[in-house]
Structure formats: structure tokens, C-alpha cells
Design a protein around this motif. Structure first.
Motif, PDB file in Angstrom:
ATOM      1  N   HIS A  92       0.856  -1.184   0.000  1.00  0.00           N
ATOM      2  CA  HIS A  92       0.000   0.000   0.000  1.00  0.00           C
ATOM      3  C   HIS A  92       0.893   1.235   0.000  1.00  0.00           C
ATOM      4  O   HIS A  92       1.828   1.312   0.807  1.00  0.00           O
ATOM      5  CB  HIS A  92      -0.899  -0.008   1.229  1.00  0.00           C
ATOM      6  N   SER A  96      -0.463   1.871   6.350  1.00  0.00           N
ATOM      7  CA  SER A  96      -1.207   0.615   6.433  1.00  0.00           C
ATOM      8  C   SER A  96      -0.607  -0.250   7.536  1.00  0.00           C
ATOM      9  O   SER A  96       0.573  -0.121   7.871  1.00  0.00           O
ATOM     10  CB  SER A  96      -1.169  -0.135   5.100  1.00  0.00           C
ATOM     11  N   SER A  99       0.935  -5.519   4.725  1.00  0.00           N
ATOM     12  CA  SER A  99       1.485  -5.282   3.385  1.00  0.00           C
ATOM     13  C   SER A  99       1.076  -6.435   2.485  1.00  0.00           C
ATOM     14  O   SER A  99       1.844  -7.383   2.258  1.00  0.00           O
ATOM     15  CB  SER A  99       3.012  -5.164   3.429  1.00  0.00           C
ATOM     16  N   HIS A 132      -3.784  -5.410   3.581  1.00  0.00           N
ATOM     17  CA  HIS A 132      -3.204  -4.152   4.057  1.00  0.00           C
ATOM     18  C   HIS A 132      -3.756  -3.747   5.424  1.00  0.00           C
ATOM     19  O   HIS A 132      -3.176  -2.886   6.098  1.00  0.00           O
ATOM     20  CB  HIS A 132      -3.473  -3.034   3.054  1.00  0.00           C
ATOM     21  N   THR A 133      -4.844  -4.359   5.848  1.00  0.00           N
ATOM     22  CA  THR A 133      -5.481  -3.976   7.109  1.00  0.00           C
ATOM     23  C   THR A 133      -5.464  -5.070   8.158  1.00  0.00           C
ATOM     24  O   THR A 133      -5.914  -4.850   9.283  1.00  0.00           O
ATOM     25  CB  THR A 133      -6.946  -3.559   6.862  1.00  0.00           C
TER      26      THR A 133
END
Length: 212
Positions: A92, A96, A99, A132-133
């Protein structure tokens, strides 16, 4: 045959040569205060918890990640860490937590961790980044017995790190010259060969520099 990725080679590609156009890997200084100074890559924001530099490096099969890291400040609150995402399929370009799909190899010092899964003091973690989260903790290793290495002399030294990751089997060994002959060994992955297009250098709550 192992493919060797050194930060020296990466930085050599990131720094323009003689003012001419030079092939550079795609990279993103996504969060934090990153600067190339001489032959080192610095992250200078001591407060940023999610500092991240993304560098596109294709990875497959057995890999060696060789670099050194030096503490540059910010640990007065007795909390800080650094690490590297390996075998990331995507990254990202801004702030973030994770990854993409990758594994984060992390070294941490926390005098008062908020999670019971993180040991007090010096420890190492392996996270599986799912997106990413979202990242899931795979393994946490108590390194309290090696906290004595965090002395003034070593904090001012660029500490060599060598990480050997077999992308075919998921076996990982992490070496440091501060303790010759010693390595941390563990398994990651789900038994399937891993491939990735990116690595990401990260820091949390401290300034650090990376080089070779």
C-alpha cells in the motif's frame, strides 16, 4: 541456489549515478520520514508507529536478506521495533498495518506491552499479513535473555542481520553477528511455495537507519 538481497544493492539502485538516468526498482516511502543519506537509508520519525518503505524486489525459492540496522533515536519511552516484510504480493503506498499477503519478521522492545502475546522487554514476532489492514501473529519469541545486548555501545553500532528464508519450504533462520553461532529458527507458510514482488522495511516508535 539462494538469491541474495542486500540493502547495499538495493540502495545502489535507488541512488542516481553521476546525474544520469539509472534503472531503479519501484519504491514508495509510504509512511514516516525516509531519507537516503550517503549509503544508508534513514527513517527519522521517532514517533511514527507505522513507518514503511516499499521496494519492489521479485522473490521466489530460497532467499537471503542481508543488511545492517542502526538505532537512531526514539527509544526513551522503552518501546520501539523494526522489521521487514518478505514475499509481499502487493503493498500500500500510504499508511497501512499490513502489506498485502506477506510475512513480517519483527524485532521488538516493549517494557509494557498491551498484548499478553508479546513478552515484556526484548522479543521477536512473526506476523502473517493477510491484507493491508489485517495481520495475524504466527509466533512470538521471548529474547529477554539477550536484553544485555541493548547497551550504549551496541545501540551506536550498525548491527548486521542475515535472514535466510526458504520460499519452497517456509523454513526461516535469522542470524546476527552480535551472537556468533546463534540463530532463531521457525517455519512460516502453509507448505506451498511462496512468491513475492515486494519487500517492506518498517519501524515503530523509533528512528533507525539501514545499510550494508
Amino acid at each position: 541456489m539462494k538469491k541474495v538481497i542486500t540493502l547495499f544493492a538495493i540502495l545502489g539502485l535507488l541512488v542516481p549515478m553521476f546525474g544520469l538516468d539509472f534503472p531503479m526498482p519501484e519504491h514508495q516511502f509510504a509512511q514516516g520520514d525516509w531519507k537516503l543519506l550517503g549509503d544508508r537509508l534513514y527513517q527519522l520519525d521517532e514517533d511514527e508507529p507505522l513507518a514503511k518503505a516499499n521496494i519492489r524486489i521479485p522473490q521466489a525459492g530460497p532467499m537471503v536478506y542481508a543488511f545492517n540496522v542502526r538505532y537512531e533515536g526514539g527509544g526513551e519511552d522503552l518501546h520501539g521495533g523494526f522489521g521487514i516484510h518478505v514475499f509481499a504480493d502487493s503493498v500500500h503506498p500510504r499508511k497501512s498495518w499490513g502489506s498485502g499477503k506477506s510475512y513480517l519478521l519483527w524485532l521488538n522492545y516493549d517494557a509494557d506491552p498491551v498484548s499478553d502475546n508479546i513478552p515484556k522487554g526484548l522479543s521477536a514476532q512473526v506476523y502473517h499479513s493477510v491484507s493491508h489492514t489485517r495481520m495475524d501473529l504466527v509466533k512470538s519469541i521471548d529474547l529477554t535473555n539477550y536484553s544485555y545486548l541493548l547497551n550504549a555501545e551496541n545501540l551506536n553500532t550498525a548491527v548486521p542481520v542475515r535472514i535466510v528464508v526458504n520460499g519452497l519450504t517456509g523454513r526461516v533462520r535469522i542470524y546476527s553477528d552480535l551472537y556468533p553461532g546463534y540463530y532463531v529458527y521457525f517455519d512460516i507458510g502453509d507448505g506451498k511455495p511462496m512468491k513475492g514482488e515486494w519487500i517492506a522495511l518498517r519501524t515503530n516508535g523509533m528512528a533507525a537507519s539501514f545499510g550494508m
